[in-house]
Design a protein around this motif. Structure first.
Motif, PDB file in Angstrom:
ATOM      1  N   GLU A  97      10.746  -9.691   2.005  1.00 24.77           N
ATOM      2  CA  GLU A  97       9.731  -8.884   1.311  1.00 24.77           C
ATOM      3  C   GLU A  97       8.397  -9.618   1.231  1.00 24.77           C
ATOM      4  O   GLU A  97       7.341  -9.046   1.525  1.00 24.77           O
ATOM      5  CB  GLU A  97      10.200  -8.543  -0.107  1.00 24.77           C
ATOM      6  CG  GLU A  97       9.209  -7.672  -0.846  1.00 24.77           C
ATOM      7  CD  GLU A  97       9.217  -7.896  -2.349  1.00 24.77           C
ATOM      8  OE1 GLU A  97       8.470  -7.188  -3.041  1.00 24.77           O
ATOM      9  OE2 GLU A  97       9.926  -8.783  -2.820  1.00 24.77           O
ATOM     10  N   SER A 129       6.731  -8.702  -7.152  1.00 22.51           N
ATOM     11  CA  SER A 129       7.071  -7.560  -8.009  1.00 22.51           C
ATOM     12  C   SER A 129       7.028  -7.961  -9.479  1.00 22.51           C
ATOM     13  O   SER A 129       6.951  -9.144  -9.818  1.00 22.51           O
ATOM     14  CB  SER A 129       8.458  -7.036  -7.649  1.00 22.51           C
ATOM     15  OG  SER A 129       8.523  -6.682  -6.286  1.00 22.51           O
ATOM     16  N   THR A 306       2.094  -0.416  -0.880  1.00 21.99           N
ATOM     17  CA  THR A 306       2.979  -1.104  -1.827  1.00 21.99           C
ATOM     18  C   THR A 306       4.322  -0.395  -1.954  1.00 21.99           C
ATOM     19  O   THR A 306       5.388  -1.020  -1.840  1.00 21.99           O
ATOM     20  CB  THR A 306       2.317  -1.202  -3.212  1.00 21.99           C
ATOM     21  OG1 THR A 306       1.062  -1.882  -3.086  1.00 21.99           O
ATOM     22  CG2 THR A 306       3.200  -1.961  -4.191  1.00 21.99           C
ATOM     23  N   LEU A 307       4.273   0.922  -2.184  1.00 22.82           N
ATOM     24  CA  LEU A 307       5.510   1.679  -2.397  1.00 22.82           C
ATOM     25  C   LEU A 307       6.402   1.663  -1.160  1.00 22.82           C
ATOM     26  O   LEU A 307       7.604   1.381  -1.243  1.00 22.82           O
ATOM     27  CB  LEU A 307       5.179   3.119  -2.792  1.00 22.82           C
ATOM     28  CG  LEU A 307       4.470   3.315  -4.136  1.00 22.82           C
ATOM     29  CD1 LEU A 307       4.076   4.776  -4.332  1.00 22.82           C
ATOM     30  CD2 LEU A 307       5.358   2.863  -5.280  1.00 22.82           C
ATOM     31  N   LYS A 310       7.270  -2.321   0.182  1.00 18.85           N
ATOM     32  CA  LYS A 310       8.281  -3.025  -0.605  1.00 18.85           C
ATOM     33  C   LYS A 310       9.652  -2.376  -0.440  1.00 18.85           C
ATOM     34  O   LYS A 310      10.672  -3.069  -0.307  1.00 18.85           O
ATOM     35  CB  LYS A 310       7.871  -3.072  -2.076  1.00 18.85           C
ATOM     36  CG  LYS A 310       6.812  -4.121  -2.384  1.00 18.85           C
ATOM     37  CD  LYS A 310       6.437  -4.112  -3.854  1.00 18.85           C
ATOM     38  CE  LYS A 310       5.550  -5.286  -4.193  1.00 18.85           C
ATOM     39  NZ  LYS A 310       6.270  -6.552  -4.283  1.00 18.85           N
ATOM     40  N   ALA A 311       9.698  -1.053  -0.478  1.00 20.79           N
ATOM     41  CA  ALA A 311      10.985  -0.359  -0.342  1.00 20.79           C
ATOM     42  C   ALA A 311      11.620  -0.656   1.010  1.00 20.79           C
ATOM     43  O   ALA A 311      12.816  -0.983   1.099  1.00 20.79           O
ATOM     44  CB  ALA A 311      10.788   1.147  -0.521  1.00 20.79           C
ATOM     45  N   MET A 333      14.126   0.418  -3.610  1.00 22.07           N
ATOM     46  CA  MET A 333      13.406   1.391  -4.445  1.00 22.07           C
ATOM     47  C   MET A 333      13.111   0.835  -5.836  1.00 22.07           C
ATOM     48  O   MET A 333      12.274   1.378  -6.557  1.00 22.07           O
ATOM     49  CB  MET A 333      14.236   2.672  -4.573  1.00 22.07           C
ATOM     50  CG  MET A 333      14.462   3.389  -3.255  1.00 22.07           C
ATOM     51  SD  MET A 333      12.978   4.123  -2.576  1.00 22.07           S
ATOM     52  CE  MET A 333      12.930   5.664  -3.512  1.00 22.07           C
ATOM     53  N   SER A 336       9.377  -1.595  -6.115  1.00 23.39           N
ATOM     54  CA  SER A 336       8.147  -1.060  -5.517  1.00 23.39           C
ATOM     55  C   SER A 336       7.007  -1.006  -6.521  1.00 23.39           C
ATOM     56  O   SER A 336       6.482   0.066  -6.843  1.00 23.39           O
ATOM     57  CB  SER A 336       8.420   0.325  -4.931  1.00 23.39           C
ATOM     58  OG  SER A 336       9.413   0.249  -3.946  1.00 23.39           O
ATOM     59  N   GLN A 337       6.631  -2.158  -7.043  1.00 29.76           N
ATOM     60  CA  GLN A 337       5.494  -2.242  -7.956  1.00 29.76           C
ATOM     61  C   GLN A 337       4.960  -3.667  -7.979  1.00 29.76           C
ATOM     62  O   GLN A 337       5.592  -4.577  -7.445  1.00 29.76           O
ATOM     63  CB  GLN A 337       5.859  -1.804  -9.377  1.00 29.76           C
ATOM     64  CG  GLN A 337       6.674  -2.791 -10.185  1.00 29.76           C
ATOM     65  CD  GLN A 337       8.065  -2.968  -9.658  1.00 29.76           C
ATOM     66  OE1 GLN A 337       8.412  -4.036  -9.191  1.00 29.76           O
ATOM     67  NE2 GLN A 337       8.878  -1.923  -9.709  1.00 29.76           N
ATOM     68  N   THR A 370       1.826   2.102  -9.808  1.00 21.21           N
ATOM     69  CA  THR A 370       3.195   1.743  -9.416  1.00 21.21           C
ATOM     70  C   THR A 370       4.093   1.502 -10.622  1.00 21.21           C
ATOM     71  O   THR A 370       5.316   1.649 -10.522  1.00 21.21           O
ATOM     72  CB  THR A 370       3.190   0.494  -8.509  1.00 21.21           C
ATOM     73  OG1 THR A 370       2.472  -0.568  -9.151  1.00 21.21           O
ATOM     74  CG2 THR A 370       2.528   0.797  -7.177  1.00 21.21           C
ATOM     75  N   THR A 374       7.761   3.513 -11.014  1.00 22.37           N
ATOM     76  CA  THR A 374       8.987   2.704 -10.920  1.00 22.37           C
ATOM     77  C   THR A 374      10.252   3.447 -11.358  1.00 22.37           C
ATOM     78  O   THR A 374      11.247   3.482 -10.612  1.00 22.37           O
ATOM     79  CB  THR A 374       8.836   1.390 -11.708  1.00 22.37           C
ATOM     80  OG1 THR A 374       7.821   0.592 -11.105  1.00 22.37           O
ATOM     81  CG2 THR A 374      10.137   0.599 -11.728  1.00 22.37           C
ATOM     82  N   MET A 377      11.175   6.049  -8.774  1.00 22.50           N
ATOM     83  CA  MET A 377      11.665   5.446  -7.525  1.00 22.50           C
ATOM     84  C   MET A 377      13.130   5.036  -7.667  1.00 22.50           C
ATOM     85  O   MET A 377      13.932   5.247  -6.750  1.00 22.50           O
ATOM     86  CB  MET A 377      10.811   4.227  -7.166  1.00 22.50           C
ATOM     87  CG  MET A 377       9.362   4.529  -6.818  1.00 22.50           C
ATOM     88  SD  MET A 377       9.175   5.252  -5.182  1.00 22.50           S
ATOM     89  CE  MET A 377       9.396   3.817  -4.136  1.00 22.50           C
TER      90      MET A 377
END
Length: 748
Positions: A97, A129, A306-307, A310-311, A333, A336-337, A370, A374, A377
């Protein structure tokens, strides 16, 4: 009229706004961090509807103190031993990541036309994160006990350490204004060196100090001492060129290993909350709403990066680590922030004047968005998994399942692996200690002696003697000490490896001699160094026994301090119940114990020994009041309630081993998750699991069956095998293959 300083007025305004806004956010069940940021926005200089703060510079000082307390508290929850326990999967996921988000952040910044430095800092901001937001979301959604949550916590631990490294690297890059590989490598090695030195010295000294001073400490003095230790490490970190936040984090992680960790964490919580609130409010103060409107497009793009980034990166890392499709998607999921560390990295760019004015408010806006997304997600993870699974080709799903199963192979560490790992750890640890002692001697001890006590060659000789006394136990440990005697003894029994062992032993001695030379080179010429070095080696040989005893005392104290928290927890679990002569005692189940694989009902502990199994600890899981069907596994810690006589009898039973097999039992069998296909002429056809005798024939256990495209996990023992069934068995691979090859006798 009494004059009130602006600092007091500003602080009152900040806390007042924070109190009101966070009450509203609490009512709306939204993250308080977001409330603090909005409170800062309202009292900042860019909105005139409310009273504004007068001196932003003073608030920045309070904010920096807030960062120190945030990192100190994070260190208290961190613990380096947790990092070791999170294992490979979480480390792989976190590193994948961080690398992907650093690259995506940099590319996004360049595509938006930003400068190189803005793009690099954007990558750093997006790569970490938010621990606070994820933990709060898991609490609210009630998913903390699920498997993916444990992986995510491991990812967050690794990310925290990577974030500290990023702070150092970005600071170095900001100062040099160019990517210099040598400077970066130097910064990383310097960080690793000081981390090891501080951790070893801290664990050796601080728990001992807290233990001996415990009778003098109430809550007030413990709080003051803890904060004092935090700021002393902050000063030390700043003196050697690191950020104050790093020093706070390190001291927190050292205190996390002490028996006072929970108490300190509780006492510091209120102080951390106060200054943390000021920090997050100061984040909001620096936001310019007009700039956010002007940069709405980049904010939308970066939020999307970002969303999705990261996912996808965490999911990919999970698949690479063999964690299965569902667990990997759920983990991806969840993270993702961006959050606390992102603000700290953005603040670093502002403080060093290397980033543009718009980067900070853009980062805050992305964090706010984000943060809101969260929980949604996390909820979308399972539906997304179902969709992905439905569209994936069957061949891909089969490959993923096979890879995931293969990644979970159980293997025992070989003697060579144990020995080499021991040598490597000892070499690194003792090298760092001795380099630190030599550098301290050359930079501080020598000037002190030569300038204030004895000048000239005699002063150098005294300095060398003092340093050598401090180094002696570690020189002995590096050259002679055998921490893994049993493993080395088993390897030595094989004559083919003896020459290699001898070479390794001489290599250890050679490295120790080099460190003696390194010390002498600081003070003497080459010829004098050689003569003095020979004398030193003779003295080390003469006093070897005393040096050994001294080192053993040092190691025992260090290990006692390192494990003090676990020892204390075990002692708290050991209680005597009056008037009966019975108490709670724990046992760790050896891998070869006769109790392994048997249920409490099969063991009949109460009937045979008169004891009750009260608790079973299995890794991070605690099984309270286990049922009669609960099985015992290797490494389980079982707590039993019994008298001394009953406890001793049961201990002997638990520690007794299964009789070796006919081949002498000298070789350990490999254990693996492997599949077996039931063919038309298989010995298993039309038999139930119980009738098949698979457990006895393969020394294994059926954990799953694929029957008519249906997957059955942990099937019932009365289930009958049909042609084409695929059995998943944890057991010996060669035994499983042997059983698969067995055929029914031909009918005449």
């Amino acid at each position: 009229m009494t004059h009130l300083p602006h600092l007091v007025m500003d602080l009152g305004l900040i806390l007042g706004a924070a109190g009101i806004v966070t009450l509203i956010f609490k009512k709306l069940k939204q993250p308080l961090v977001l409330g603090y940021i909005i409170a800062g926005l309202l009292v900042g200089p860019n909105i005139s509807l409310f009273p504004s703060i007068a001196e932003t510079e003073n608030i920045q000082i309070w904010a920096e103190i807030g960062v120190i307390f945030l990192l100190f508290s994070l260190g208290l929850e961190f613990s380096f031993k947790k990092l070791v326990k999170v294992g490979g999967p979480s480390s792989i996921m976190a590193l994948v990541e961080v690398v992907v988000m650093l690259l995506l952040g940099y590319l996004a910044g360049k595509l938006l036309g930003w400068s190189t430095m803005d793009s690099i800092f954007l990558g750093g901001i997006l790569s970490i994160s938010s621990t606070t937001i994820i933990i709060r979301a898991f609490d609210e959604l009630g998913v903390k006990s699920q498997r993916f949550a444990g992986l995510v916590f491991g990812v967050l631990i690794v990310e925290d350490l990577v974030a500290i490294l990023l702070l150092v690297l970005l600071s170095t890059l900001a100062v040099s204004q160019q990517f210099a590989g040598a400077e970066m490598l130097t910064a990383v090695l310097k960080l690793a060196f000081f981390l090891v030195v501080w951790f070893l010295a801290g664990i050796f000294l601080i728990p001992t100090f807290l233990r001996r001073a415990s009778k003098l400490m109430n809550d007030e003095t413990l709080l003051i001492v803890s904060i004092a230790l935090c700021f002393l490490m902050v000063i030390l970190a700043a003196q050697v060129g690191f950020s104050p936040a790093l020093g706070a984090f390190i001291m927190g992680s050292i205190l996390a290993e002490t028996t006072k960790a929970e108490k300190i964490e509780h006492l510091v919580a209120s102080v951390k909350d106060l200054f943390g609130a000021i920090f997050f409010v100061s984040v909001g103060i620096l936001i310019d709403p007009e700039m956010i409107v002007n940069y709405a497009g980049p904010i939308a793009v970066i939020t999307l990066v970002t969303l999705l980034g990261k996912a996808i990166s965490i999911t990919s890392g999970g698949l690479v680590a063999g964690q299965g499709l569902k667990t990997s998607i759920q983990s991806g999921m969840s993270v993702s922030q961006i959050g606390e560390f992102s603000f700290i990295i953005a603040t670093l760019g502002v403080t060093l004047n290397v980033t543009s004015d718009f980067l900070y408010p853009v980062a805050v806006a992305v964090s706010a968005i984000t943060t809101f997304t969260t929980p949604y997600m996390i909820r979308l993870a399972e539906p997304l998994h179902r969709v992905v699974e439905s569209v994936l080709p069957a061949k891909w799903k089969a490959s993923l399942n096979e890879y995931s199963s293969g990644a979970q192979t159980i293997g025992a560490a070989s003697d060579w692996k144990i020995l080499l790992r021991s040598y490597a750890i000892n070499l690194v640890v003792y090298s760092v200690i001795m380099i630190a002692l030599v550098l301290l001697s050359a930079r501080y001890l020598r000037p002190l002696i030569t300038e204030h006590l004895i000048d000239g060659g005699m002063g150098d000789l005294i300095t060398t003697a003092i340093t050598l006394v401090a180094m002696a136990p570690f020189l002995w440990a590096m050259a002679v000490y055998h921490p893994q005697k049993e493993a080395q003894g088993r390897i030595w029994a094989n004559k083919n490896y003896r020459s290699l062992i001898i070479v390794m032993e001489f290599a250890r001695m050679g490295i120790a001699i080099l460190f003696v030379g390194f010390l002498l080179h600081q003070f003497f010429s080459v010829v004098v160094s050689i003569v003095v070095g020979l004398v030193i080696l003779v003295l080390l040989a003469i006093f070897s026994h005393r040096i050994q005893n001294f080192y053993i005392r040092i190691e025992n104290r260090f290990m006692a301090n390192l494990n003090a928290r676990e020892i204390s927890a075990a002692q708290k679990a050991h209680h005597t119940l009056a008037p009966w002569d019975a108490h709670l005692t724990s046992f760790e189940v050896p891998p070869a114990s006769v109790v392994v694989g048997k249920s409490l009902f099969e063991l009949q502990t109460r009937e045979k020994f008169g004891i009750n199994v009260a608790v079973i600890e299995r890794g991070d899981r605690t099984i309270m009041a286990p049922t009669r069907n609960e099985k015992i596994y290797p490494g389980d810690k079982i707590y039993v309630f019994a008298t001394d006589e009953q406890t001793e009898a049961f201990r002997q039973f638990v520690e007794s081993e299964i009789a070796p097999a006919a081949n002498g039992g000298s070789e350990k069998e490999e254990i693996r998750l492997q599949q077996l296909v039931v063919s038309a002429d298989s010995m298993l056809l039309h038999k139930t699991i119980r009738e098949s005798g698979i457990r006895e024939k393969t020394k294994g256990l059926i954990v799953g069956i694929e029957k008519n495209e249906e997957r059955i996990l942990n099937p019932d023992s009365e289930l009958m095998f049909e042609e084409g069934d695929i059995l998943w068995i944890v057991g010996s691979p060669w035994r499983i293959k042997q059983l698969e090859a067995a055929r029914q006798p031909a009918r005449g």
